[in-house]
Motif scaffolding. Structure first.
Motif, short mmCIF file in Angstrom:
data_model
loop_
_atom_site.label_atom_id
_atom_site.label_comp_id
_atom_site.label_asym_id
_atom_site.label_seq_id
_atom_site.Cartn_x
_atom_site.Cartn_y
_atom_site.Cartn_z
N THR A 20 1.62 -43.19 47.67
CA THR A 20 2.44 -42.00 47.58
C THR A 20 3.44 -41.94 48.73
O THR A 20 4.55 -41.47 48.58
CB THR A 20 1.56 -40.73 47.61
OG1 THR A 20 0.66 -40.80 46.51
CG2 THR A 20 2.40 -39.48 47.48
N HIS A 21 3.07 -42.43 49.89
CA HIS A 21 3.93 -42.36 51.05
C HIS A 21 4.11 -43.74 51.67
O HIS A 21 3.33 -44.66 51.45
CB HIS A 21 3.32 -41.43 52.11
CG HIS A 21 2.95 -40.09 51.56
ND1 HIS A 21 3.86 -39.21 51.06
CD2 HIS A 21 1.74 -39.49 51.42
CE1 HIS A 21 3.24 -38.12 50.66
NE2 HIS A 21 1.96 -38.27 50.85
N GLU A 44 6.64 -45.47 43.08
CA GLU A 44 6.44 -44.02 43.28
C GLU A 44 5.09 -43.58 42.78
O GLU A 44 4.54 -42.56 43.20
CB GLU A 44 7.52 -43.26 42.51
CG GLU A 44 7.32 -41.76 42.50
CD GLU A 44 8.07 -41.09 41.38
OE1 GLU A 44 7.82 -39.87 41.20
OE2 GLU A 44 8.85 -41.73 40.69
N ARG A 71 5.15 -35.11 48.01
CA ARG A 71 5.50 -36.35 47.30
C ARG A 71 6.99 -36.63 47.48
O ARG A 71 7.75 -36.68 46.51
CB ARG A 71 5.13 -36.21 45.83
CG ARG A 71 3.65 -35.86 45.62
CD ARG A 71 3.35 -35.53 44.17
NE ARG A 71 1.93 -35.26 43.95
CZ ARG A 71 1.44 -34.07 43.65
NH1 ARG A 71 2.24 -33.02 43.55
NH2 ARG A 71 0.15 -33.90 43.46
N ARG A 77 0.90 -32.30 37.45
CA ARG A 77 0.55 -33.21 38.54
C ARG A 77 -0.85 -32.86 39.07
O ARG A 77 -1.28 -31.71 38.97
CB ARG A 77 1.57 -33.12 39.66
CG ARG A 77 2.89 -33.84 39.39
CD ARG A 77 2.73 -35.34 39.40
NE ARG A 77 4.02 -36.02 39.26
CZ ARG A 77 4.68 -36.59 40.27
NH1 ARG A 77 4.19 -36.55 41.49
NH2 ARG A 77 5.82 -37.19 40.04
N GLY A 130 -2.91 -42.47 45.72
CA GLY A 130 -2.43 -41.79 46.90
C GLY A 130 -1.98 -42.74 47.98
O GLY A 130 -1.12 -42.42 48.78
N ALA A 134 -0.82 -35.25 50.14
CA ALA A 134 -0.90 -35.94 48.86
C ALA A 134 -2.08 -35.40 48.06
O ALA A 134 -3.08 -34.95 48.63
CB ALA A 134 -1.07 -37.45 49.06
#
Length: 256
Positions: free
Chosen positions: A172-173, A165, A107, A15, A169, A135
């Motif tokens: 990411t959330h 998912e 994550r 990652r 970035g 992130a």
């Protein structure tokens, strides 16, 4: 078996990294010290907790995936770091776990139940504490000219229902303002660090396997075909099989 069970062996290695400069900058900006306790929700292999460990006094990690906890335990042992690990979901932590000065979430926020998580955060975060939603992702502003081809190819091999998912970035959330709306918490400053490193085309192809939407379990006997496809798409853009990756690492502060 959890959704990330077959990604564990590759996750920490492949990652986009949380670089040492990120942990140093955040710790300096927020004046972390040995008097502070940190809990990492959805800790995975412990990347955030172990990265911040030199700057705080105590670290705790929570994750529902046993294989991830085993990886975190091994990583902590490798650097002789005390690391309390709790099996389970963040939402289900017991009331007597106590308060923490720093709560980190990497994550993982998009997997958490909003109402239960907010109720737990009210108890976890001490009055002057901070939540850091972190992130680390490939810069999407054109400085990684291979990224669009990579994401397009990865999408073709991903389980479409889980594509949210992945990628930048920004996805990411969940939207933090919306997530914390109606609570005493609010989004504050973002700490942002940029770094770059060389990554092989082979490793970028293998990175596809670290996402639950394209894990070895999901792809099954298509793993090798996926690896070949991604490599063939990226090799013409590479130099001797390697690409430069500009990585953006962020810590969104959330405070009362």
């Amino acid at each position: 078996m959890g959704r990330f069970a077959t990604t564990v062996a590759l996750y920490e290695e492949l990652r986009p990294p949380y670089p040492p400069a990120f942990f140093r900058e955040v710790a300096q900006r927020l004046a972390f010290g040995k008097q502070h306790a940190l809990i990492d929700l959805g800790t995975g292999p412990g990347l955030l907790a172990l990265g911040f460990a030199p700057y705080v006094g105590r670290i705790v990690g929570v994750d529902p995936e046993p294989a991830m906890l085993a990886a975190a335990k091994n990583a902590a042992a490798h650097v002789s770091q005390a690391f309390t690990l709790i099996a389970g979901k963040a939402e289900d932590l017991p009331d007597d776990i106590g308060g923490f000065d720093v709560v980190t979430i990497g994550r993982a926020l998009h997997w958490m139940d909003r109402e239960a998580t907010l109720a737990r955060l009210e108890r976890l975060v001490v009055p002057d504490g901070v939540i850091l939603v972190c992130a680390s992702f490939s810069a999407t502003d054109g400085r990684n000219p291979w990224l669009d081809d990579y994401n397009t190819t990865r999408r073709t091999w991903s389980k479409e229902s889980l594509w949210s998912e992945a990628g930048s970035g920004a996805r990411t959330h969940r939207d933090l303002a919306g997530f914390f709306a109606g609570t005493r918490f609010h989004a504050a400053d973002v700490i942002r660090v940029e770094t770059s490193h060389e990554v092989s085309v082979r490793d970028l192809a293998r990175r596809v396997l670290t996402f639950s939407s394209s894990s070895p379990d999901v792809l099954g006997d298509k793993v090798e075909a996926m690896l070949r496809d991604v490599e063939q798409r990226l090799l013409p853009l590479s130099r001797d099989g390697h690409l430069t990756e500009v990585v953006v690492t962020t810590a969104q502060q959330v405070k009362r």
